[in-house]
Design a protein around this motif. Structure first.
Motif, PDB file in Angstrom:
ATOM      1  N   GLY A 138       0.693  -1.327   0.028  1.00 36.30           N
ATOM      2  CA  GLY A 138       0.105   0.039   0.191  1.00 36.30           C
ATOM      3  C   GLY A 138       0.643   1.359   0.042  1.00 36.30           C
ATOM      4  N   GLN A 139       1.933   1.214   0.451  1.00 30.63           N
ATOM      5  CA  GLN A 139       3.036   2.265   0.397  1.00 30.63           C
ATOM      6  C   GLN A 139       4.393   1.491  -0.282  1.00 30.63           C
ATOM      7  OE1 GLN A 139       3.051   3.034   4.584  1.00 30.63           O
ATOM      8  NE2 GLN A 139       2.023   5.098   4.029  1.00 30.63           N
ATOM      9  N   ALA A 140       5.450   2.677  -0.649  1.00 29.73           N
ATOM     10  CA  ALA A 140       6.573   2.101  -1.038  1.00 29.73           C
ATOM     11  C   ALA A 140       7.787   2.465  -0.308  1.00 29.73           C
ATOM     12  CB  ALA A 140       6.702   2.589  -2.568  1.00 29.73           C
ATOM     13  N   TYR A 141       8.790   1.748  -0.356  1.00 26.20           N
ATOM     14  CA  TYR A 141       9.929   2.176   0.629  1.00 26.20           C
ATOM     15  C   TYR A 141      11.342   1.700   0.096  1.00 26.20           C
ATOM     16  CZ  TYR A 141       6.458   2.227   4.430  1.00 26.20           C
ATOM     17  OH  TYR A 141       5.268   2.734   5.103  1.00 26.20           O
ATOM     18  N   VAL A 142      12.264   2.279   0.165  1.00 28.66           N
ATOM     19  CA  VAL A 142      13.580   2.040  -0.538  1.00 28.66           C
ATOM     20  C   VAL A 142      14.393   1.061   0.291  1.00 28.66           C
ATOM     21  CG1 VAL A 142      15.794   2.721  -1.168  1.00 28.66           C
ATOM     22  CG2 VAL A 142      13.812   4.097  -1.477  1.00 28.66           C
ATOM     23  N   GLN A 143      14.356  -0.164  -0.093  1.00 25.50           N
ATOM     24  CA  GLN A 143      15.008  -1.260   0.479  1.00 25.50           C
ATOM     25  C   GLN A 143      16.612  -1.303   0.322  1.00 25.50           C
ATOM     26  OE1 GLN A 143      14.181  -3.601   2.457  1.00 25.50           O
ATOM     27  NE2 GLN A 143      15.325  -5.284   2.452  1.00 25.50           N
ATOM     28  N   LEU A 144      17.042  -0.927  -0.582  1.00 19.43           N
ATOM     29  CA  LEU A 144      18.302  -0.773  -1.122  1.00 19.43           C
ATOM     30  C   LEU A 144      18.829   0.498  -2.130  1.00 19.43           C
ATOM     31  CD1 LEU A 144      21.176  -2.042  -1.094  1.00 19.43           C
ATOM     32  CD2 LEU A 144      20.702  -3.291  -3.097  1.00 19.43           C
ATOM     33  N   PRO A 145      19.257   1.415  -1.692  1.00 22.90           N
ATOM     34  CA  PRO A 145      19.924   2.694  -2.716  1.00 22.90           C
ATOM     35  C   PRO A 145      20.686   2.043  -3.866  1.00 22.90           C
ATOM     36  CG  PRO A 145      20.114   3.374  -0.539  1.00 22.90           C
ATOM     37  CD  PRO A 145      19.909   1.858  -0.335  1.00 22.90           C
ATOM     38  N   ILE A 146      20.402   2.730  -4.915  1.00 21.85           N
ATOM     39  CA  ILE A 146      21.437   2.478  -6.038  1.00 21.85           C
ATOM     40  C   ILE A 146      22.974   2.140  -5.751  1.00 21.85           C
ATOM     41  CG2 ILE A 146      22.433   3.136  -8.061  1.00 21.85           C
ATOM     42  CD1 ILE A 146      19.769   2.397  -8.804  1.00 21.85           C
ATOM     43  N   THR A 147      23.495   0.963  -6.184  1.00 21.24           N
ATOM     44  CA  THR A 147      24.757   0.501  -5.729  1.00 21.24           C
ATOM     45  C   THR A 147      25.231  -0.283  -6.441  1.00 21.24           C
ATOM     46  OG1 THR A 147      26.071  -0.511  -3.931  1.00 21.24           O
ATOM     47  CG2 THR A 147      24.058  -1.512  -4.206  1.00 21.24           C
ATOM     48  N   THR A 148      26.652  -0.481  -6.422  1.00 27.94           N
ATOM     49  CA  THR A 148      27.368  -1.550  -7.090  1.00 27.94           C
ATOM     50  C   THR A 148      27.759  -2.713  -6.312  1.00 27.94           C
ATOM     51  OG1 THR A 148      29.502  -0.250  -6.856  1.00 27.94           O
ATOM     52  CG2 THR A 148      28.261  -0.038  -9.065  1.00 27.94           C
TER      53      THR A 148
END
Length: 349
Positions: A138-148
């Motif tokens: 029902g909502q959105a959350y960042v689990q992992l920011p952009i990364t290498t």
């Protein structure tokens, strides 16, 4: 930068507290056993050559040597040089549906686990691309920011479950908007999102969100998980299935894949739509599309010329073991003759 080539050997360090406890217990048992013979001072006179401190010294040397051997076996390596590496890649944001309907078992073992396995395989095949993960219900959350850091990506991926988002629903549009906020548009790299969902969107206008993303040259691909026939949504309590979700009339709720929604989002985002099956996740098809994107060079700092340092630790451990081996449990005859604090009585003539 310090790293270990064989970090699994470090688990052996957990044995050190156990060895210390056993040694202390045995030492106390020996003292009690000697006390059973009689007065402590009398027992000492009966065993004048037995040292109390040397067993502790030998054990201390052994424990230090044991720890050094394990750390040496783990092969500590130090990165001696850090350099900026020019890499060419794209930014890929995975948008993963974690609503309760993703627990339906029309894919094996269920939709969510099937999707996680597919993402894990995708990460294994990445090289210079950067990846991020957003979870949504029902909502959105960042689990992992952009990364290498692909190892971190797989670690975060393994922790994903349907309990992460307290609000139920399927807000695909909110997840796309959050993905747009997570991108760095200044780096000029090609950008794409992969939405993995059963498509039952009831929360917002996902098609409009995909249109906004396309206007900023972000491609939206969609992977539909589930089947047209659908499957009931299991209720999980304490890790076990406890029936199925029902509606207000008491009928079992059947979650069906909404392919039309997935296709509309992909079309609006100028991307591809594929349907996942037990035989194929469809991500390979989408990655073929992403690989056709123009890849921009970006700077990435990395260590190189890692140098082994295990030799020093193993040498110290060997020296300590040799010293421990030659230390006797008996008192030193020379030192025992030195009675520095003994007061001699004067002999009167």
């Amino acid at each position: 930068m310090l790293r270990f080539a064989h970090i699994e050997f470090l688990w052996g360090l957990a044995l050190i507290p156990v060895l210390i406890i056993i040694f202390i217990w045995v030492s106390r048992w020996k003292r009690k056993a000697l006390a059973a013979f009689g007065d402590k001072n009398v027992v000492k006179l009966m065993m004048p050559q037995v040292s109390i401190s040397k067993p502790w010294l030998k054990f201390t040397l052994f424990i230090i040597a044991y720890g050094l051997l394990l750390i040496g076996a783990a092969d500590p390596q130090i990165g001696s040089k850090m350099e900026e590496v020019k890499r060419k890649g794209a930014d890929i944001m995975i948008l993963l549906d974690v609503s309760n309907s993703m627990l339906s078992q029309d894919l094996s073992p269920n939709r969510l686990e099937n999707a996680k396995q597919a993402i894990s395989q995708l990460i294994d095949n990445l090289h210079d691309d950067r990846i991020g993960i957003i979870v949504f219900a029902g909502q959105a959350y960042v689990q992992l920011p952009i990364t290498t850091d692909y190892s971190a990506a797989k670690l975060f991926l393994n922790t994903i479950n349907t309990n992460m988002v307290p609000t139920q629903g399927t807000a695909i549009g909110a997840a796309i908007d959050m993905g747009m906020q997570s991108f760095d548009f200044k780096n000029g790299m090609g950008k794409a999102m992969i939405v993995i969902t059963d498509g039952e969107n009831h929360e917002d206008d996902a098609v409009s969100a995909a249109n906004r993303a396309r206007d900023k040259d972000v491609t939206i691909h969609v992977v539909g998980v589930g089947s047209a026939e659908g499957a009931p949504i299991p209720i999980i309590k304490d890790g076990k299935q406890a029936g199925f979700h029902t509606d207000s009339a008491g009928k079992v709720v059947v979650s069906k894949l909404d392919e039309n929604m997935g296709k509309e989002i992909a079309a609006a985002g100028n991307g591809a739509y594929v349907r996942a099956t037990n035989a194929s996740s469809g991500l390979s098809i989408i990655m073929d599309q992403i690989n056709k994107m123009e890849r921009k060079a970006y700077d990435s700092k990395s260590f190189r010329d890692f140098e082994d340092r295990f030799q020093i630790l193993l040498a110290l451990a060997f020296i300590l073991l040799v010293i421990e081996f030659f230390i006797s449990n008996r008192k030193s005859v020379t030192l025992s003759k030195l009675k520095l604090f003994e007061v001699k009585e004067e002999v009167k003539v």
